[in-house]
Design a protein around this motif. Sequence first.
Motif, PDB file in Angstrom:
ATOM      1  N   LEU A 257     -18.406  -5.239  -1.913  1.00 44.40           N
ATOM      2  CA  LEU A 257     -17.743  -6.474  -1.492  1.00 44.40           C
ATOM      3  C   LEU A 257     -17.413  -7.354  -2.708  1.00 44.40           C
ATOM      4  O   LEU A 257     -16.322  -7.928  -2.800  1.00 44.40           O
ATOM      5  CB  LEU A 257     -18.643  -7.234  -0.511  1.00 44.40           C
ATOM      6  CG  LEU A 257     -18.000  -8.443   0.159  1.00 44.40           C
ATOM      7  CD1 LEU A 257     -16.744  -8.048   0.921  1.00 44.40           C
ATOM      8  CD2 LEU A 257     -18.996  -9.115   1.104  1.00 44.40           C
ATOM      9  N   TYR A 260     -14.540  -5.790  -4.534  1.00 43.66           N
ATOM     10  CA  TYR A 260     -13.329  -5.963  -3.715  1.00 43.66           C
ATOM     11  C   TYR A 260     -12.732  -7.351  -3.945  1.00 43.66           C
ATOM     12  O   TYR A 260     -11.536  -7.490  -4.203  1.00 43.66           O
ATOM     13  CB  TYR A 260     -13.717  -5.753  -2.252  1.00 43.66           C
ATOM     14  CG  TYR A 260     -12.656  -6.092  -1.240  1.00 43.66           C
ATOM     15  CD1 TYR A 260     -11.578  -5.233  -1.021  1.00 43.66           C
ATOM     16  CD2 TYR A 260     -12.741  -7.261  -0.493  1.00 43.66           C
ATOM     17  CE1 TYR A 260     -10.617  -5.542  -0.085  1.00 43.66           C
ATOM     18  CE2 TYR A 260     -11.787  -7.571   0.457  1.00 43.66           C
ATOM     19  CZ  TYR A 260     -10.722  -6.716   0.650  1.00 43.66           C
ATOM     20  OH  TYR A 260      -9.770  -7.009   1.581  1.00 43.66           O
ATOM     21  N   LEU A 264      -9.178  -8.345  -5.821  1.00 38.31           N
ATOM     22  CA  LEU A 264      -8.125  -9.172  -5.205  1.00 38.31           C
ATOM     23  C   LEU A 264      -7.768 -10.338  -6.117  1.00 38.31           C
ATOM     24  O   LEU A 264      -6.584 -10.628  -6.337  1.00 38.31           O
ATOM     25  CB  LEU A 264      -8.591  -9.695  -3.843  1.00 38.31           C
ATOM     26  CG  LEU A 264      -8.677  -8.685  -2.696  1.00 38.31           C
ATOM     27  CD1 LEU A 264      -9.188  -9.368  -1.424  1.00 38.31           C
ATOM     28  CD2 LEU A 264      -7.335  -8.006  -2.414  1.00 38.31           C
ATOM     29  N   GLU A 269      -4.080  -4.680  -5.133  1.00 41.38           N
ATOM     30  CA  GLU A 269      -4.206  -4.392  -3.708  1.00 41.38           C
ATOM     31  C   GLU A 269      -5.516  -3.628  -3.569  1.00 41.38           C
ATOM     32  O   GLU A 269      -5.693  -2.584  -4.188  1.00 41.38           O
ATOM     33  CB  GLU A 269      -3.056  -3.507  -3.229  1.00 41.38           C
ATOM     34  CG  GLU A 269      -1.716  -4.230  -3.184  1.00 41.38           C
ATOM     35  CD  GLU A 269      -0.571  -3.260  -2.960  1.00 41.38           C
ATOM     36  OE1 GLU A 269      -0.807  -2.173  -2.410  1.00 41.38           O
ATOM     37  OE2 GLU A 269       0.550  -3.588  -3.366  1.00 41.38           O
ATOM     38  N   ALA A 270      -6.420  -4.152  -2.763  1.00 43.03           N
ATOM     39  CA  ALA A 270      -7.752  -3.539  -2.698  1.00 43.03           C
ATOM     40  C   ALA A 270      -8.119  -3.182  -1.265  1.00 43.03           C
ATOM     41  O   ALA A 270      -7.734  -3.881  -0.322  1.00 43.03           O
ATOM     42  CB  ALA A 270      -8.790  -4.485  -3.286  1.00 43.03           C
ATOM     43  N   TYR A 271      -8.843  -2.087  -1.125  1.00 44.24           N
ATOM     44  CA  TYR A 271      -9.248  -1.592   0.186  1.00 44.24           C
ATOM     45  C   TYR A 271     -10.678  -1.092   0.098  1.00 44.24           C
ATOM     46  O   TYR A 271     -11.063  -0.487  -0.893  1.00 44.24           O
ATOM     47  CB  TYR A 271      -8.315  -0.452   0.639  1.00 44.24           C
ATOM     48  CG  TYR A 271      -6.873  -0.868   0.570  1.00 44.24           C
ATOM     49  CD1 TYR A 271      -6.307  -1.639   1.573  1.00 44.24           C
ATOM     50  CD2 TYR A 271      -6.094  -0.553  -0.541  1.00 44.24           C
ATOM     51  CE1 TYR A 271      -4.990  -2.072   1.495  1.00 44.24           C
ATOM     52  CE2 TYR A 271      -4.776  -0.988  -0.638  1.00 44.24           C
ATOM     53  CZ  TYR A 271      -4.232  -1.745   0.380  1.00 44.24           C
ATOM     54  OH  TYR A 271      -2.937  -2.188   0.283  1.00 44.24           O
ATOM     55  N   ILE A 272     -11.451  -1.344   1.142  1.00 46.73           N
ATOM     56  CA  ILE A 272     -12.807  -0.805   1.206  1.00 46.73           C
ATOM     57  C   ILE A 272     -12.789   0.411   2.124  1.00 46.73           C
ATOM     58  O   ILE A 272     -12.380   0.326   3.281  1.00 46.73           O
ATOM     59  CB  ILE A 272     -13.809  -1.851   1.731  1.00 46.73           C
ATOM     60  CG1 ILE A 272     -13.844  -3.063   0.785  1.00 46.73           C
ATOM     61  CG2 ILE A 272     -15.205  -1.228   1.840  1.00 46.73           C
ATOM     62  CD1 ILE A 272     -14.775  -4.175   1.244  1.00 46.73           C
TER      63      ILE A 272
ATOM     64  N   GLU B  52      -3.965  -2.250   7.080  1.00 42.07           N
ATOM     65  CA  GLU B  52      -5.048  -3.120   6.588  1.00 42.07           C
ATOM     66  C   GLU B  52      -4.456  -4.418   6.039  1.00 42.07           C
ATOM     67  O   GLU B  52      -4.948  -5.505   6.346  1.00 42.07           O
ATOM     68  CB  GLU B  52      -5.842  -2.368   5.501  1.00 42.07           C
ATOM     69  CG  GLU B  52      -7.164  -2.996   5.105  1.00 42.07           C
ATOM     70  CD  GLU B  52      -7.088  -3.935   3.922  1.00 42.07           C
ATOM     71  OE1 GLU B  52      -5.973  -4.372   3.565  1.00 42.07           O
ATOM     72  OE2 GLU B  52      -8.143  -4.261   3.381  1.00 42.07           O
ATOM     73  N   VAL B  63     -11.734  -6.263   6.252  1.00 42.48           N
ATOM     74  CA  VAL B  63     -11.397  -5.004   6.923  1.00 42.48           C
ATOM     75  C   VAL B  63     -12.013  -3.830   6.173  1.00 42.48           C
ATOM     76  O   VAL B  63     -11.817  -3.694   4.969  1.00 42.48           O
ATOM     77  CB  VAL B  63      -9.867  -4.824   7.007  1.00 42.48           C
ATOM     78  CG1 VAL B  63      -9.530  -3.480   7.633  1.00 42.48           C
ATOM     79  CG2 VAL B  63      -9.242  -5.953   7.816  1.00 42.48           C
ATOM     80  N   LEU B  64     -12.766  -2.998   6.868  1.00 43.35           N
ATOM     81  CA  LEU B  64     -13.299  -1.761   6.291  1.00 43.35           C
ATOM     82  C   LEU B  64     -12.576  -0.583   6.953  1.00 43.35           C
ATOM     83  O   LEU B  64     -12.473  -0.524   8.170  1.00 43.35           O
ATOM     84  CB  LEU B  64     -14.801  -1.631   6.553  1.00 43.35           C
ATOM     85  CG  LEU B  64     -15.707  -2.821   6.212  1.00 43.35           C
ATOM     86  CD1 LEU B  64     -17.166  -2.451   6.463  1.00 43.35           C
ATOM     87  CD2 LEU B  64     -15.527  -3.239   4.761  1.00 43.35           C
ATOM     88  N   ILE B  65     -12.089   0.332   6.118  1.00 43.30           N
ATOM     89  CA  ILE B  65     -11.385   1.502   6.632  1.00 43.30           C
ATOM     90  C   ILE B  65     -12.346   2.690   6.652  1.00 43.30           C
ATOM     91  O   ILE B  65     -13.026   2.953   5.664  1.00 43.30           O
ATOM     92  CB  ILE B  65     -10.167   1.846   5.743  1.00 43.30           C
ATOM     93  CG1 ILE B  65      -9.209   0.651   5.673  1.00 43.30           C
ATOM     94  CG2 ILE B  65      -9.452   3.092   6.250  1.00 43.30           C
ATOM     95  CD1 ILE B  65      -8.079   0.836   4.665  1.00 43.30           C
TER      96      ILE B  65
END
Lengths: 334, 334
Positions: A257, A260, A264, A269-272, B52, B63-65
């Motif tokens: 987290l 992340y 940002l 562009e960030a994704y978990i 997302e 948001v968690l993928i």
Amino acid sequence: MNDIQDKKSFSHKPCYYKLDLEDVVKKIKKIGAKKVGLQFPDGLLRRSTDIEDYIENETKSLVLISGNSCFGACDLDMNLLNEVDLLFHFGHSKIFDVKRVEYVEARMKCDFDDLLRDSLTFIHAKKISLVSTVQHIGDLKRIKSFYEENGIVCIIGRGDSRITYEGQVLGCNFSSAKNDGEEIVYIGSGYFHPIGIGIATKKRVLKVDPISKEIEEVKTERLIRRRYGVISKAMDARSVGILVSSKIGQKRSDIALKLYKDALKRGYEAYILYMDTIYPEGIGIKVDLLVNTACPRIAIDDYKRFKVPILTPIEFEMLLGGRSMNEYIMDEIR
Amino acid sequence: MNDIQDKKSFSHKPCYYKLDLEDVVKKIKKIGAKKVGLQFPDGLLRRSTDIEDYIENETKSLVLISGNSCFGACDLDMNLLNEVDLLFHFGHSKIFDVKRVEYVEARMKCDFDDLLRDSLTFIHAKKISLVSTVQHIGDLKRIKSFYEENGIVCIIGRGDSRITYEGQVLGCNFSSAKNDGEEIVYIGSGYFHPIGIGIATKKRVLKVDPISKEIEEVKTERLIRRRYGVISKAMDARSVGILVSSKIGQKRSDIALKLYKDALKRGYEAYILYMDTIYPEGIGIKVDLLVNTACPRIAIDDYKRFKVPILTPIEFEMLLGGRSMNEYIMDEIR
């Protein structure tokens, strides 16, 4: 039944894995377990059917074998635990106290006295730190005595809370190697652990391998150079996927987290991405860069299998600029 | 944003996936969810970052993928569910009512009126059964009207409790196709579903594919012959591994236990192997034969990837002699 010969050692005096299956049977009978789960590291899974036969014969309880991959005590099969009265986790030492989980360590029995004698000429220091993985941890006291008889002071360090035995190292934790030994003698196989120790301590590491019967000074430069190469490849990335594992001992949600949010802030562009086992073929999202917060070995050992650069959390902090690039630091789980 | 073009259809009039993301946003806002999980079938995962971005922009929730593979609503990511306030499962229709899980169906919008007209000449019966997968389920009423205007009576059957919509089939459930239609018209792509329907109903199946714009009478003989081939290869097996998946909608422990006991009675060495996702590379135990109690497609679609023969529970019963070999029966989860 309890001795499993290691195939790697046929050309030498053989090594054996000792598994205390009588104790397993005793524990099953003690609580009268009707359903029992067995979990093995991949290397022991091919022996699982013999072990299942033995346990089922001796106890008459129903045995379920976990077929999921397992790389450490960090990776308890919690789904299987839900199905059984007792889960026996083979091969690794305890990291967590989980109810109804019993750890069955695989201790290796090797004859390597000649090797120890040979290793004396390779040790340059008067005071060393002695470390090993759980397979050989039972040999450390004997090795310490031998070295001390030969004039070398030995420290067997107490690691942090993740470490069961004095002098024990994990692939994700080298805390027991951090003490005032001038050099480190690692008893064991493979390169990941001794290289990790070398980077984590910045000291000379001698690997004494009871299985291959080889002695080697382990160099860290190549791995460090390679990691800076991966970091530099990651510099043009615009999007980043932060990997989190749901495995009980690998889940570092807080770190994920934080990274992340940092990503940002720095315009990524960030994704978990939340996964069970993290493996390259499973990464379906399209990003330029991955950051792995699960088992530290994934980014280091398997990086070539991923389509995009994959970094440890510390390497990503270097890339983001929040940490100096001058000193390379191993990712450990403490 | 809500329309996702399907790449397979570039050479025809394009098809679009409709995803109701406004409704997703509404549901998140309604309960003020701070953490949200998204789970996609593999085919939609490459679009997950756009989705997302949209959800995070609109709701400001974290948001968690899910990065685990997902082949159906049988496969809810329960670990991810534990981490979030709401889990959105994309692509499939609801099988189970699980608290805090919302299903976001992927409905496909295709123009295939010409194809339907063409299909009239392929239909031989006066009364047909009309079935489809969830992507095209919204078209069935319109198709029924069209066929009935052309003198063909259409039954859109009610499936069993695993089935959400009238006329819907799953890869593991063809119950809605079992009615007194003389032939079956399957609206959809792929071969697994229509062949399964053919075997389950023993009726002529016409596949009308809105994406490829092709009409085809689907033959079941090759698959049945191939399956008898696998069964015959399994005849010399002495040891058997019974595979159980921990996935919420694929776990058939009772069947596994029954087969395990039957196998022991018949003199097999038998083992129950408990896994999350069942994939060939993950099978570490050494056995001559595997029996798959998880997703029925694994044994049928992927059998070539396994090192040893892999059977469905019904096929294994045939092998054990408890079931006639004369009639091939599809493995379904009811």
